[in-house]
Design an enzyme around this catalytic site. Structure first.
Site, PDB file in Angstrom:
ATOM      1  N   TYR A   1      43.799  26.033  36.260  1.00 23.37           N
ATOM      2  CA  TYR A   1      44.662  25.541  35.182  1.00 23.37           C
ATOM      3  C   TYR A   1      44.565  24.013  35.200  1.00 23.37           C
ATOM      4  CZ  TYR A   1      47.023  30.131  35.014  1.00 23.37           C
ATOM      5  OH  TYR A   1      47.312  31.467  34.888  1.00 23.37           O
TER       6      TYR A   1
ATOM      7  N   LYS B   1      52.189  36.560  31.303  1.00 22.03           N
ATOM      8  CA  LYS B   1      53.314  37.458  31.599  1.00 22.03           C
ATOM      9  C   LYS B   1      53.476  38.610  30.605  1.00 22.03           C
ATOM     10  CE  LYS B   1      54.815  35.806  35.312  1.00 22.03           C
ATOM     11  NZ  LYS B   1      53.910  36.510  36.200  1.00 22.03           N
TER      12      LYS B   1
ATOM     13  N   TYR C   1      54.727  33.805  39.516  1.00 23.19           N
ATOM     14  CA  TYR C   1      53.357  34.111  39.088  1.00 23.19           C
ATOM     15  C   TYR C   1      52.959  35.526  39.502  1.00 23.19           C
ATOM     16  CZ  TYR C   1      48.606  33.034  37.633  1.00 23.19           C
ATOM     17  OH  TYR C   1      47.398  33.036  36.977  1.00 23.19           O
TER      18      TYR C   1
ATOM     19  N   HIS D   1      42.484  37.651  43.817  1.00 22.94           N
ATOM     20  CA  HIS D   1      42.430  36.259  44.266  1.00 22.94           C
ATOM     21  C   HIS D   1      43.607  35.947  45.189  1.00 22.94           C
ATOM     22  CE1 HIS D   1      40.282  35.260  40.202  1.00 22.94           C
ATOM     23  NE2 HIS D   1      39.547  35.995  41.014  1.00 22.94           N
TER      24      HIS D   1
ATOM     25  N   PRO E   1      50.956  32.448  26.321  1.00 20.51           N
ATOM     26  CA  PRO E   1      50.089  33.134  27.293  1.00 20.51           C
ATOM     27  C   PRO E   1      49.944  32.452  28.651  1.00 20.51           C
ATOM     28  CG  PRO E   1      48.765  32.049  25.620  1.00 20.51           C
ATOM     29  CD  PRO E   1      50.192  31.903  25.190  1.00 20.51           C
TER      30      PRO E   1
HETATM   31  C1  PHB Z   1      43.067  35.378  30.935  1.00 21.74           C
HETATM   32  O1  PHB Z   1      42.180  35.613  31.762  1.00 21.74           O
HETATM   33  O2  PHB Z   1      42.974  35.759  29.761  1.00 21.74           O
HETATM   34  C2  PHB Z   1      44.266  34.592  31.323  1.00 21.74           C
HETATM   35  C3  PHB Z   1      44.415  34.222  32.652  1.00 21.74           C
HETATM   36  C4  PHB Z   1      45.520  33.474  33.022  1.00 21.74           C
HETATM   37  C5  PHB Z   1      46.455  33.101  32.075  1.00 21.74           C
HETATM   38  C6  PHB Z   1      46.323  33.487  30.771  1.00 21.74           C
HETATM   39  C7  PHB Z   1      45.215  34.239  30.381  1.00 21.74           C
HETATM   40  O3  PHB Z   1      47.515  32.355  32.463  1.00 21.74           O
END
Ligand code: PHB
Ligand code: APR
Length: 397
Positions: free
Chosen positions: A208, A304, A392, A78, A300
């Site tokens: 998000y 990271k 990130y 992405h 999560p």
């Molecule tokens: C996931 O796809 O499990 C995932 C993606 C982004 C995050 C946390 C978990 O910040």
């Protein structure tokens, strides 16, 4: 009486998670032998659903190690992520902000499958299903590990070094005397309810979302499967979350932008995880080196965990290479300090993303506004967006 099997190697690795598997692969490249002891079965480690975002350098490392072929075919690459709040969507273009670094979604258990297959094809010794792992003489130069093999037979692994890659609950960290450990912890009042659903991704990148009802995250696993998370109480019983309630919350928290809809499908897996930040200062005691979740945990948000684990073992493999090739232990002596400097930045970033995006009933109205201001700042200042983006996609290693 059958004699206790005794094996010897250079580095005894406890745990076949990302830390242990990457370490054994990296050591192999330097001609250093290792043996992995893993308490779960191969099927269990390859089937456990965890996070899925790889930092840019982790992707490069997988390719350099020759284990990136399936990731390059099946992973999702992405250009950025979307932050959604107050009824608006904001795209952060990571590639543009970081000079070309991408966001890669490739699930942790797929990384595990690729590494296990590669190591076994190279003839590596990975002992699955072992029990009663115990560490001995870690402050001598001949440490050893006792354990029971999958069939119950007691066994001994002697080595030059032990790598404790056995996650937060493993025995390695506990083998360091409490007086030699300094531990830092924060428990969050949030949990994540994660689902896998058979439906094509509703958006081509991660979303998000911060919402008054709580955080939500849209991610994906394949062109047919979405991964979604919804903030919940970490003490919630999964029975409190029938499918209809999960969908209702996801729709309300994610569909805040006109015209965008979330695609539903059958839920094929669901579970709740609690969230904590944890760091153990000193990651070394004598000949024992901790790596990954054994030494530190992040919540999560931002994904990271795996990347921090791989960074540790990259540093450790370089230090061991120097030790074996030149008899130079400077890298080993600097291991904990080198790793911790980067780990604390990963802790900071994970805490920041978590705090900014979740709603906390115990937070004051003032704190609530500060979190909104944080988000507003990120989407209105190039400097703030760049700071988020460089963390990130992964800080330099
Ligand atoms: C996931 O796809 O499990 C995932 C993606 C982004 C995050 C946390 C978990 O910040
Ligand atoms: N004996 C042998 N193996 C053990 C023992 C034990 N007593 N205890 C735990 N293990 C194994 C676990 O079964 C697991 O496979 O150690 C492994 C640790 O792997 P992870 O928990 O995945 O930890 P790590 O390799 O450090 O990976 C980093 O960060 O955010 C997380 O999800 C991310 O798991 C990832 C982690």
């Amino acid at each position: 009486m059958v004699a206790t099997p005794k094996i010897r190697t250079q580095v005894g690795i406890i745990g076949a998670g990302p830390a242990g598997l990457f370490l054994s692969e990296l050591l192999h490249r330097h001609g250093i032998a290792s043996v992995i002891l893993e308490s779960r079965t191969r099927e269990e480690i390859e089937g456990t659903i965890r996070a899925g975002v790889l930092e840019n350098w982790t992707v490069d490392l997988m390719n350099q190690l020759g284990v990136g072929e399936r990731m390059m075919r099946e992973g999702h690459f992405h250009t950025g992520i979307t932050l959604r709040f107050k009824g608006q969507s904001h795209h952060l273009d990571m590639v543009e902000l970081t000079g070309g670094k991408k966001v890669t979604v490739y699930p942790q258990h797929e990384v595990i499958k690729d590494l296990v297959a590669h190591r076994l094809a190279q003839g590596a010794e990975i002992h699955f299903g072992v029990r009663d792992v115990a560490l001995h003489d870690i402050i001598s130069d001949r440490p050893f590990i006792t354990y029971a093999q999958a069939d119950g037979t007691p066994a001994v692994l002697t080595c030059d070094f032990i790598a404790g890659c056995d996650g937060f609950h493993g025995p390695s960290r506990q083998a360091i005397p409490a007086a030699a450990r300094k531990e830092f912890q924060k428990i969050y009042p949030y949990g994540w309810l994660g689902i896998l659903t058979e439906a094509p991704p509703s958006h081509h990148e991660l979303i998000y979302a911060r919402h008054d009802r709580g955080f939500a995250l849209l991610s994906m696993r394949s062109p047919e499967i979405q991964r979604l998370y919804v903030q919940c109480d970490p003490k919630d019983d999964i029975a409190l979350w029938p499918d209809a309630r999960i969908w209702s919350e996801l729709h309300q928290r994610l569909e805040t932008v006109d015209g965008w809809t979330l695609t539903e499908g059958p839920i094929i897996q669901k579970g709740i995880i609690a969230m904590r930040s944890f760091v153990c200062e000193t990651m070394r005691h004598g000949r024992l080196f901790l790596a990954g979740d054994a030494a530190h945990i992040v919540p999560p948000t931002g994904a990271k965990g795996l990347n921090l684990a791989v960074a540790d073992v990259l540093v450790l493999s370089r230090a061991l290479e120097k030790f074996y090739a030149q008899g130079d232990s400077a890298g080993l002596d600097a291991y904990a300090a080198t790793c911790l400097a980067r780990i604390w930045k990963g802790e900071r970033f994970s805490w920041y993303m978590t705090t900014m995006l979740h709603t906390d009933e115990a937070a004051s109205p003032f704190e609530h506004r500060i979190r909104e201001a944080d988000l507003d700042y990120v989407v209105s200042s190039r400097a703030a967006a760049t700071a988020l983006a460089e963390n990130y996609v992964g800080l330099p290693i």
